[in-house]
Design a protein around this motif. Sequence first.
Motif, PDB file in Angstrom:
ATOM      1  N   UNK A  61      57.947  34.272 -38.701  1.00 19.46           N
ATOM      2  CA  UNK A  61      57.489  35.509 -38.050  1.00 19.46           C
ATOM      3  C   UNK A  61      55.966  35.604 -38.111  1.00 19.46           C
ATOM      4  N   UNK A  62      55.378  36.261 -37.129  1.00 21.72           N
ATOM      5  CA  UNK A  62      53.926  36.343 -37.065  1.00 21.72           C
ATOM      6  C   UNK A  62      53.315  37.111 -38.228  1.00 21.72           C
ATOM      7  N   UNK A  63      54.099  37.925 -38.900  1.00 19.23           N
ATOM      8  CA  UNK A  63      53.585  38.648 -40.062  1.00 19.23           C
ATOM      9  C   UNK A  63      53.105  37.694 -41.149  1.00 19.23           C
ATOM     10  N   UNK A  64      53.711  36.513 -41.223  1.00 17.51           N
ATOM     11  CA  UNK A  64      53.334  35.550 -42.261  1.00 17.51           C
ATOM     12  C   UNK A  64      51.907  35.058 -42.109  1.00 17.51           C
ATOM     13  N   UNK A  65      51.332  35.255 -40.935  1.00 18.93           N
ATOM     14  CA  UNK A  65      49.942  34.843 -40.717  1.00 18.93           C
ATOM     15  C   UNK A  65      48.962  35.655 -41.559  1.00 18.93           C
ATOM     16  N   UNK A  66      49.435  36.719 -42.190  1.00 20.05           N
ATOM     17  CA  UNK A  66      48.576  37.509 -43.083  1.00 20.05           C
ATOM     18  C   UNK A  66      48.272  36.770 -44.381  1.00 20.05           C
ATOM     19  N   UNK A  67      48.984  35.688 -44.624  1.00 22.09           N
ATOM     20  CA  UNK A  67      48.793  34.925 -45.858  1.00 22.09           C
ATOM     21  C   UNK A  67      47.780  33.805 -45.673  1.00 22.09           C
ATOM     22  N   UNK A  68      47.238  33.331 -46.774  1.00 20.82           N
ATOM     23  CA  UNK A  68      46.275  32.239 -46.744  1.00 20.82           C
ATOM     24  C   UNK A  68      44.848  32.723 -46.585  1.00 20.82           C
ATOM     25  N   UNK A  81      54.826  35.416 -48.431  1.00 19.74           N
ATOM     26  CA  UNK A  81      55.118  34.079 -47.894  1.00 19.74           C
ATOM     27  C   UNK A  81      56.628  33.842 -47.864  1.00 19.74           C
ATOM     28  N   UNK A  82      57.079  33.063 -46.897  1.00 18.56           N
ATOM     29  CA  UNK A  82      58.498  32.730 -46.818  1.00 18.56           C
ATOM     30  C   UNK A  82      58.697  31.496 -45.949  1.00 18.56           C
ATOM     31  N   UNK A  83      59.854  30.891 -46.080  1.00 22.13           N
ATOM     32  CA  UNK A  83      60.246  29.741 -45.247  1.00 22.13           C
ATOM     33  C   UNK A  83      59.198  28.640 -45.251  1.00 22.13           C
ATOM     34  N   UNK A  92      67.015  37.976 -42.239  1.00 18.13           N
ATOM     35  CA  UNK A  92      66.283  36.939 -42.952  1.00 18.13           C
ATOM     36  C   UNK A  92      66.525  35.541 -42.423  1.00 18.13           C
ATOM     37  N   UNK A  93      67.324  35.411 -41.387  1.00 16.82           N
ATOM     38  CA  UNK A  93      67.615  34.109 -40.805  1.00 16.82           C
ATOM     39  C   UNK A  93      66.457  33.641 -39.934  1.00 16.82           C
ATOM     40  N   UNK A  94      66.043  32.388 -40.099  1.00 18.98           N
ATOM     41  CA  UNK A  94      64.963  31.862 -39.269  1.00 18.98           C
ATOM     42  C   UNK A  94      65.401  31.733 -37.812  1.00 18.98           C
ATOM     43  N   UNK A  95      66.709  31.697 -37.568  1.00 17.96           N
ATOM     44  CA  UNK A  95      67.208  31.612 -36.196  1.00 17.96           C
ATOM     45  C   UNK A  95      66.897  32.873 -35.400  1.00 17.96           C
ATOM     46  N   UNK A  96      66.617  33.973 -36.097  1.00 17.11           N
ATOM     47  CA  UNK A  96      66.315  35.240 -35.427  1.00 17.11           C
ATOM     48  C   UNK A  96      64.838  35.383 -35.086  1.00 17.11           C
ATOM     49  N   UNK A  97      64.021  34.398 -35.470  1.00 16.58           N
ATOM     50  CA  UNK A  97      62.575  34.508 -35.278  1.00 16.58           C
ATOM     51  C   UNK A  97      62.185  34.554 -33.805  1.00 16.58           C
ATOM     52  N   UNK A  98      62.643  33.591 -33.027  1.00 17.98           N
ATOM     53  CA  UNK A  98      62.254  33.561 -31.619  1.00 17.98           C
ATOM     54  C   UNK A  98      62.785  34.762 -30.833  1.00 17.98           C
ATOM     55  N   UNK A  99      64.053  35.184 -31.057  1.00 13.92           N
ATOM     56  CA  UNK A  99      64.497  36.410 -30.391  1.00 13.92           C
ATOM     57  C   UNK A  99      63.653  37.619 -30.763  1.00 13.92           C
ATOM     58  N   UNK A 100      63.198  37.679 -32.014  1.00 17.04           N
ATOM     59  CA  UNK A 100      62.360  38.799 -32.419  1.00 17.04           C
ATOM     60  C   UNK A 100      61.000  38.744 -31.720  1.00 17.04           C
ATOM     61  N   UNK A 101      60.428  37.542 -31.630  1.00 19.77           N
ATOM     62  CA  UNK A 101      59.164  37.385 -30.913  1.00 19.77           C
ATOM     63  C   UNK A 101      59.332  37.822 -29.460  1.00 19.77           C
ATOM     64  N   UNK A 102      60.457  37.448 -28.858  1.00 24.27           N
ATOM     65  CA  UNK A 102      60.728  37.858 -27.480  1.00 24.27           C
ATOM     66  C   UNK A 102      60.811  39.373 -27.378  1.00 24.27           C
ATOM     67  N   UNK A 103      61.417  40.017 -28.383  1.00 16.87           N
ATOM     68  CA  UNK A 103      61.493  41.473 -28.395  1.00 16.87           C
ATOM     69  C   UNK A 103      60.129  42.123 -28.503  1.00 16.87           C
ATOM     70  N   UNK A 104      59.265  41.538 -29.321  1.00 13.01           N
ATOM     71  CA  UNK A 104      57.903  42.059 -29.471  1.00 13.01           C
ATOM     72  C   UNK A 104      57.137  41.931 -28.153  1.00 13.01           C
TER      73      UNK A 104
END
Length: 215
Positions: free
Chosen positions: A54-61, A115-117, A185-197
């Motif tokens: 998810x794009x939220x993870x870009x807050x790390x690093x 951080x995750x995944x 928490x499933x990584x399979x839901x990432x792209x559908x969520x991005x599409x929703x955003x």
Amino acid sequence: MTTTITAPTTRSCDPATAVTRSLLGWGAVAGPFYLAVSLAQALSRDGFDLSRHPWSLLENGSLGWIQSANFVLTGAMVAAFAVGLARAGAGRWAPRLLALYGAGLAAAGVFTADPMAGFPVGADETPSWHGMLHLAAGGIGFLGMVAACLVLGRRFAAAGRRGWALASRVTGIAFLAAFVGITTGSTAATLPFVAGVVLSFGWLTALAVDTYRNV
């Protein structure tokens, strides 16, 4: 009938209208700004996988401040748009719900995601208090956006604007489904969520342009 719902009217150049249009303009900017900044990072950050993270993870690093600022600035733009929407006569609840969405985005920028995944690579993935607050802020904001879509869908339907009514309802339901998916928490839901955003910000941008034209 309200300016948000009715057909275009003759424009005026009084100061109050100019302020309203200026605020509405931020609604047209918010989505493209957020998506462009997020996508640029997603394509350039080492170890980031668009299909899993998810794009939220870009807050790390070390470059995480960029995405944090992206959330805060986008949230401020959405909140400014909500004020303009209220000034344009969109009723009570839609502007308030969109302001809640903006506040949720800003808070999600203040409280960074955990951080995750496997991103960032080698980072400790132990849940933290700020990570939990990030999830809570995002969840409340997302539900505000969903509710705003449905409220405006009802207003558009009452005004006979069937296309807008359908688009608003579909956007709200699709975004809700995407949000529910990502909470698993499933990584399979990432792209559908991005599409929703992307869909929700597209709707917000179109709403801002439509309302601006009708003021």
